[in-house]
Design an enzyme around this catalytic site. Structure first.
Site, short mmCIF file in Angstrom:
data_model
loop_
_atom_site.label_atom_id
_atom_site.label_comp_id
_atom_site.label_asym_id
_atom_site.label_seq_id
_atom_site.Cartn_x
_atom_site.Cartn_y
_atom_site.Cartn_z
N ASP A 1 43.50 -7.09 -1.51
CA ASP A 1 42.89 -6.13 -0.59
C ASP A 1 43.91 -5.15 -0.01
OD1 ASP A 1 40.88 -4.97 0.86
OD2 ASP A 1 40.82 -6.51 2.40
N ASN B 1 31.00 -4.65 -5.12
CA ASN B 1 31.84 -3.44 -5.29
C ASN B 1 31.16 -2.31 -6.05
OD1 ASN B 1 35.02 -5.25 -5.46
ND2 ASN B 1 34.06 -4.22 -3.72
C1 FPP Z 1 40.39 -4.10 -2.65
O1 FPP Z 1 41.05 -3.07 -1.94
C2 FPP Z 1 40.62 -3.93 -4.09
C3 FPP Z 1 39.65 -3.78 -5.03
C4 FPP Z 1 38.22 -3.79 -4.70
C5 FPP Z 1 39.98 -3.55 -6.45
C6 FPP Z 1 41.11 -4.38 -7.00
C7 FPP Z 1 41.39 -3.91 -8.37
C8 FPP Z 1 42.62 -3.74 -8.91
C9 FPP Z 1 43.86 -4.10 -8.21
C10 FPP Z 1 42.76 -3.11 -10.26
C11 FPP Z 1 42.51 -3.90 -11.47
C12 FPP Z 1 42.99 -5.29 -11.47
C13 FPP Z 1 43.65 -5.96 -12.47
C14 FPP Z 1 43.67 -7.44 -12.41
C15 FPP Z 1 44.32 -5.31 -13.60
P1 FPP Z 1 40.18 -1.99 -1.17
O2 FPP Z 1 39.87 -0.89 -2.10
O3 FPP Z 1 38.99 -2.66 -0.57
O4 FPP Z 1 41.19 -1.51 -0.07
P2 FPP Z 1 40.82 -1.02 1.41
O5 FPP Z 1 40.22 -2.21 2.12
O6 FPP Z 1 42.15 -0.63 1.95
O7 FPP Z 1 39.87 0.11 1.27
#
Ligand code: FPP
Length: 227
Positions: A10, A58
């Protein structure tokens, strides 16, 4: 040492915003962090790493953001097809694969088939289109439809979950200052230890991982029993 660490990756969006970049730039760096942490876990002797890459919720994000995450997953899985054997890590995807594009499903099938041929104690599980409640409902459906369904116990039911064969996580880490589970490994985390840090996922490194493990090693796990 924890045998299984699970991480909610996150804080990618906030990391990017702080730098005046689009949220998608945060996911690109976050994916790189996943790669580094997966190999760091292997090198530290941690047998299982499970990360939350994309939840069943998501899909509510913008099309651009969803596409970027899917493209990143494809890029990293493609890379794994060529490097998995040499890296010696089993890769498995947990989640409802039927909701993913045919191209991504095919890539996952390939990576999991190669993983089956590897003789290694190390496992990286990537949760994609994963929801803990969805997993439990689907497991209940699978049990109900199984002509050989066994009497229902915690042990027999757990074989119908995506995580069949994977030990429960000892330690669940959530970076970025949020302190909630967000539908991640609901069944499996019943007795997990939790570690929260303000570090955003793209900034998470081996030192952050070591801090989390040190905190875990100070915990007194009783699994409902008493001393
Ligand atoms: C949460 O941060 C992250 C996600 C919903 C996406 C995670 C995906 C990746 C790291 C990319 C692909 C993964 C791999 C295993 C290659 P957020 O977007 O909710 O952050 P925020 O809370 O700061 O908005």
């Amino acid at each position: 040492m924890p045998r299984h660490i699970a991480i909610v990756m996150d804080g990618n969006g906030r990391w990017a915003k702080k730098r005046g970049l689009p949220r998608t730039a945060g996911h690109a760096v976050g994916a790189e962090t996943f790669r580094k942490i997966a190999y760091a876990c292997r090198d530290m002797g941690i047998e299982y790493l499970t990360v939350y890459a994309f939840s069943t919720e998501n899909w509510k994000r913008s099309r651009d953001e969803v596409n970027t995450i899917m493209e990143l997953l494809k890029k990293y899985l493609n890379e794994l097809v060529d490097t998995l054997v040499e890296k010696g890590v089993h890769v498995k995807v947990l989640g409802d694969k039927s909701g993913l594009s045919p191209e991504l499903q095919e890539l996952i099938r390939k990576v999991e088939a190669i993983s089956d041929t590897i003789d290694s104690p190390y496992h990286a599980n990537i949760c994609i289109n994963y929801g803990g409640r969805d997993e439990i409902i689907k497991a209940a459906q699978k049990w109900a439809e199984d002509p050989e369904r066994p009497p229902l116990t915690e042990e027999s039911f757990s074989h119908y979950l995506y995580s069949d064969g994977i030990p429960d996580p000892d330690l669940v880490i959530r970076p970025s200052g949020e302190q909630r589970l967000s539908n991640f490994l609901l069944w499996q985390s019943a007795y997990s230890e939790f570690y929260f840090t303000d570090t955003l996922w793209p900034d998470f490194d081996e030192n952050t991982l070591r801090e989390a493990i040190k905190a875990y090693q100070r915990r007194d796990r009783r699994f409902g029993g008493a001393k």
